[in-house]
Enzyme design. Structure first.
Site, PDB file in Angstrom:
ATOM      1  N   ILE A   1     -24.538 -14.224 -37.496  1.00 31.23           N
ATOM      2  CA  ILE A   1     -25.019 -14.842 -38.578  1.00 31.23           C
ATOM      3  C   ILE A   1     -26.650 -14.526 -38.610  1.00 31.23           C
ATOM      4  CG2 ILE A   1     -24.940 -17.195 -37.771  1.00 31.23           C
ATOM      5  CD1 ILE A   1     -24.769 -18.168 -40.591  1.00 31.23           C
ATOM      6  N   CYS A   2     -27.061 -14.176 -39.772  1.00 28.89           N
ATOM      7  CA  CYS A   2     -28.613 -14.063 -39.706  1.00 28.89           C
ATOM      8  C   CYS A   2     -29.330 -15.510 -39.989  1.00 28.89           C
ATOM      9  CB  CYS A   2     -29.146 -13.033 -40.954  1.00 28.89           C
ATOM     10  SG  CYS A   2     -28.413 -11.319 -40.303  1.00 28.89           S
ATOM     11  N   LEU A   3     -30.042 -15.748 -38.770  1.00 34.69           N
ATOM     12  CA  LEU A   3     -30.647 -17.137 -38.986  1.00 34.69           C
ATOM     13  C   LEU A   3     -31.683 -17.049 -38.040  1.00 34.69           C
ATOM     14  CD1 LEU A   3     -28.461 -20.187 -39.647  1.00 34.69           C
ATOM     15  CD2 LEU A   3     -30.145 -19.313 -41.092  1.00 34.69           C
TER      16      LEU A   3
ATOM     17  N   THR B   1     -31.510 -14.178 -34.455  1.00 33.06           N
ATOM     18  CA  THR B   1     -30.882 -13.129 -35.029  1.00 33.06           C
ATOM     19  C   THR B   1     -31.390 -12.684 -36.407  1.00 33.06           C
ATOM     20  OG1 THR B   1     -29.050 -14.766 -36.280  1.00 33.06           O
ATOM     21  CG2 THR B   1     -28.508 -13.740 -34.208  1.00 33.06           C
TER      22      THR B   1
END
Length: 311
Positions: free
Chosen positions: A111-113, A118
């Site tokens: 997940i893009c966080l 990431t």
């Protein structure tokens, strides 16, 4: 006309927001080896215990967590989709493995966080960041009202159109997930899944009807708010078809969970019919006013031209 969407059987049983359990057999990372799982007198153990204390005291009402007695390196959390988003009433489960945190949201498990390192932005700070921050970030930055705006390299003029289409896709997938969860609820959350969908089934089914008929923009349905009649939302044939299919699947799954829904859905169908009639009546009224105005303009032009010709 409005429908009462609350649970007719009363308030749901209290499900603990934080609890330590023993069965981790269906956890995504149960077979992962962690060399840090040693004695209680280690920095790793102390850090995990600190995280548990923070979660116990500070979890928001819509987030529930289960930790494991014999696997303190594992954690499972569920976030309830918030009202005012295309995720509303959905249940989104995340499995964590420490110290390698990797919540499973996308098909590749990432997940893009930025807090998970990431994505660009404020990253994980070992001495400051907490699992609570990760969960709250997932809730506020990922499961929000316009998730498409999180995508990079977008062209501003087409944001809204693409965002609406994205929200439609998100809600359809969320409905599919609901059916799957009722069939196979995650361990230690079985009671929670049953109670949640017993409480929220009416709202979910009403939202499906409202979305497929174009009464409300996807993600903007509100409980006991009736439907919007002034101007219908344009709905693609594909989305309408997908929603009809998901509505049937959800209805069958929800009825198995709560048989009283049959009566509710009859009432819901009546509401949709009334909504359609009111929309048609307003459209006809607008058309009648337009034709009357147009007739007056034409008549006025006729007499104006006639007057010029006579002179």
């Amino acid at each position: 006309m409005e429908l009462c969407l609350q649970n007719p059987s009363g308030i749901s049983k209290k499900f603990p927001q934080f609890e330590t359990v023993t069965d981790a057999s269906d956890h995504t990372y149960v077979n992962s080896n962690n060399t840090l799982l040693t004695t209680t007198n280690t920095p790793f153990h102390k850090t995990i215990m600190k995280e548990w204390k923070i979660l116990k005291k500070n979890l928001p009402p819509s987030i529930y967590v289960r930790t494991y007695e014999n696997r303190i390196d594992l954690l499972r959390a569920v976030i309830v989709g918030a009202s005012g988003t295309p995720y509303h009433d959905g249940l989104f489960f995340f499995d964590f493995f420490f110290p390698l945190m990797n919540p499973n949201l996308y098909s590749n498990g990432r997940i893009c966080l930025s807090i998970l390192n990431t994505w660009v932005g404020p990253s994980w700070q070992p001495n400051e960041s907490t699992i609570l921050q990760v969960l709250v970030s997932l809730q506020g930055l990922v499961l929000n009202e316009k998730p498409y705006y999180n995508e990079p390299m977008l062209i501003p003029p087409i944001f809204d159109r693409l965002s609406r289409k994205y929200n439609e896709d998100v809600f359809v997938l969320s409905c599919k997930t609901m059916v799957h969860l009722l069939r196979r609820p995650p361990k230690n959350f079985e009671e929670f899944v049953v109670e949640h969908f017993r409480d929220r089934a009416r709202s979910i089914l009403a939202a499906c009807k409202a979305y497929m008929n174009g009464f409300v923009i996807v993600g903007e349905y509100r409980d006991c708010g009736g439907f919007l009649f002034d101007e219908k939302v344009k709905v693609s044939r594909n989305f309408s078809s997908l929603m009809r299919d998901q509505y049937c699947r959800l209805f069958n799954s929800f009825v198995k969970n709560d048989s009283s829904l049959r009566e509710f859905c009859t009432e819901l169908d009546q509401l949709v019919q009334i909504s359609e009639m009111r929309t048609l009546e307003k459209a006809m009224s607008k058309e009648k006013k337009f034709m009357s105005t147009l007739s007056g303009i034409v008549s006025g032009l006729f007499w104006c031209v006639k007057g010029i010709a006579d002179s």
